[in-house]
Design a protein around this motif. Structure first.
Motif, PDB file in Angstrom:
ATOM      1  N   THR A 194       0.820  -1.201   0.000  1.00 10.45           N
ATOM      2  CA  THR A 194       0.000   0.000   0.000  1.00 10.45           C
ATOM      3  C   THR A 194       0.858   1.257   0.000  1.00 10.45           C
ATOM      4  OG1 THR A 194      -1.717  -1.208   1.201  1.00 10.45           O
ATOM      5  CG2 THR A 194      -1.875   1.182   1.197  1.00 10.45           C
ATOM      6  N   LEU A 195       1.891   1.298   0.828  1.00 12.30           N
ATOM      7  CA  LEU A 195       2.766   2.470   0.856  1.00 12.30           C
ATOM      8  C   LEU A 195       3.446   2.669  -0.488  1.00 12.30           C
ATOM      9  CD1 LEU A 195       4.365   2.072   4.403  1.00 12.30           C
ATOM     10  CD2 LEU A 195       2.551   3.642   3.718  1.00 12.30           C
ATOM     11  N   TRP A 196       3.980   1.599  -1.045  1.00 10.86           N
ATOM     12  CA  TRP A 196       4.595   1.682  -2.364  1.00 10.86           C
ATOM     13  C   TRP A 196       3.564   2.112  -3.419  1.00 10.86           C
ATOM     14  CZ3 TRP A 196       9.334   1.096  -4.764  1.00 10.86           C
ATOM     15  CH2 TRP A 196      10.408   0.694  -3.957  1.00 10.86           C
ATOM     16  N   GLY A 197       2.378   1.521  -3.379  1.00 12.93           N
ATOM     17  CA  GLY A 197       1.367   1.832  -4.373  1.00 12.93           C
ATOM     18  C   GLY A 197       0.954   3.296  -4.352  1.00 12.93           C
ATOM     19  N   VAL A 198       0.727   3.833  -3.157  1.00 16.40           N
ATOM     20  CA  VAL A 198       0.333   5.236  -3.043  1.00 16.40           C
ATOM     21  C   VAL A 198       1.464   6.147  -3.529  1.00 16.40           C
ATOM     22  CG1 VAL A 198      -0.282   7.067  -1.405  1.00 16.40           C
ATOM     23  CG2 VAL A 198      -1.328   4.802  -1.204  1.00 16.40           C
ATOM     24  N   PHE A 199       2.698   5.811  -3.168  1.00 14.93           N
ATOM     25  CA  PHE A 199       3.833   6.626  -3.611  1.00 14.93           C
ATOM     26  C   PHE A 199       3.986   6.552  -5.128  1.00 14.93           C
ATOM     27  CE2 PHE A 199       8.189   7.347  -4.848  1.00 14.93           C
ATOM     28  CZ  PHE A 199       8.577   8.436  -4.098  1.00 14.93           C
ATOM     29  N   LEU A 200       3.958   5.364  -5.693  1.00 10.91           N
ATOM     30  CA  LEU A 200       4.121   5.206  -7.137  1.00 10.91           C
ATOM     31  C   LEU A 200       3.051   5.979  -7.899  1.00 10.91           C
ATOM     32  CD1 LEU A 200       4.922   1.384  -7.242  1.00 10.91           C
ATOM     33  CD2 LEU A 200       6.525   3.224  -7.806  1.00 10.91           C
ATOM     34  N   HIS A 201       1.826   5.894  -7.432  1.00 10.81           N
ATOM     35  CA  HIS A 201       0.713   6.589  -8.063  1.00 10.81           C
ATOM     36  C   HIS A 201       0.928   8.101  -8.002  1.00 10.81           C
ATOM     37  CE1 HIS A 201      -3.592   8.036  -8.052  1.00 10.81           C
ATOM     38  NE2 HIS A 201      -3.637   7.210  -9.079  1.00 10.81           N
TER      39      HIS A 201
END
Length: 298
Positions: free
Chosen positions: A255-262
């Motif tokens: 989730t942390l990676w996903g939000v940052f990547l987005h």
């Protein structure tokens, strides 16, 4: 409670994504089941499925309304597309929950909800899939209409720790039974409350997104911009998180990676194209190079 931890490159490097070795096949990179779309919004399923592959998953199956399955398969030849019974309102029929629960048990991650317009059917379908696959050990991402299938205190206990939900302010207000303006007044508190109520990792979406876990831990990611407030943007986020889960990232890290990547994808597009006017589909090609830039050497 303590202040949220900023989501930075250094934080993400401290929780690296799973690495894949030469010789691995696509199954070893993870299989995602995307249950999404409707007669009027088939693109929600498309954007979500594209997000899973751009995040590095190896295989994706899309389960959607039967009347749009063939066009969707042609639009995304990388996916296996399964046509399902439809409601009169153009959504996936709730009676499909049992076979979809079996399909979920064969996946490494499931994303439910993007592009669904028959909210009543979506709620029943989601509740049925969660109940039918609760003991399978697969992580779930719930977005948009699928959030209506959640009920505090009634979500299967075995899903605790494997559930990611991604509401915007209006959806959060419905989940918590409160006014939207009250959510907006303290979005972090709302995220923490929802995380505890549903035993889920929660993304409270916004220009600065808050991520919270059931124990009260929280993070803040300010990479977003107004350009991300565009049709389909949330679908891409759900897909990215689902793809990272399928690869083997734990729910919090995914989730942390996903939000940052987005958010970083939106920031890069804004610098090149302008703050508004880029499309949700354009976000996804930015994701692999961002991941590569944060990968450890070697």
């Amino acid at each position: 409670m303590s202040a949220p931890v900023p989501v930075t490159e250094d934080l993400l490097r401290s929780m690296p994504l799973p690495r894949h070795q030469e010789g691995e096949d696509k199954d070893e990179r993870g299989r995602v089941l995307v249950v999404a779309g409707s007669v009027e919004v088939p693109g929600g399923a498309l954007l979500t499925a594209l997000g899973t592959l751009r995040a590095g998953a190896g295989k994706v199956r899309i389960a959607t309304c039967r009347s749009v399955a063939v066009p969707l398969a042609l639009a995304m030849p990388e996916a296996r597309v399964i046509g399902l019974a439809e409601t009169q309102a153009g959504g996936i029929a709730a009676e499909e929950a049992e076979p979809l629960a079996r399909g979920a048990a064969e996946a490494d991650a499931v994303v439910l909800g993007p592009g669904m317009i028959d909210t009543q059917a979506a709620a029943a379908l989601t509740a049925g899939i969660l109940a039918g696959s609760a003991d399978a050990g697969v992580p779930f991402v719930l977005d948009a209409a699928a959030l209506r299938g959640l009920s505090a205190g009634e979500t299967p206990r075995s899903l605790a720790g494997r559930l990611v939900i991604t509401p915007h302010a209006g959806e959060m207000a419905t989940l918590l039974g409160m006014e939207r303006k009250a959510v907006l007044a303290d979005r972090l508190a709302a995220a923490r409350r929802a995380a505890a109520a549903f035993q889920a990792v929660v993304v409270m979406k916004g220009g600065c997104s808050y991520i919270a876990t059931p124990d009260g831990s929280a993070w803040a990611c300010d990479r977003g911009n107004v350009g991300l407030a565009t049709s389909g943007s949330g679908d891409t986020l759900a897909g990215i998180i689902g793809g990272l889960l399928a690869r083997g990232a734990p729910p919090v890290a995914a989730t942390l990676w996903g939000v940052f990547l987005h958010g970083e994808a939106g920031a890069r597009l804004a610098r090149r194209q302008g703050l508004v006017g880029f499309l949700a589909r354009e976000l996804l090609a930015e994701v692999p190079p961002i991941m590569a830039g944060l990968a450890p050497p070697g």
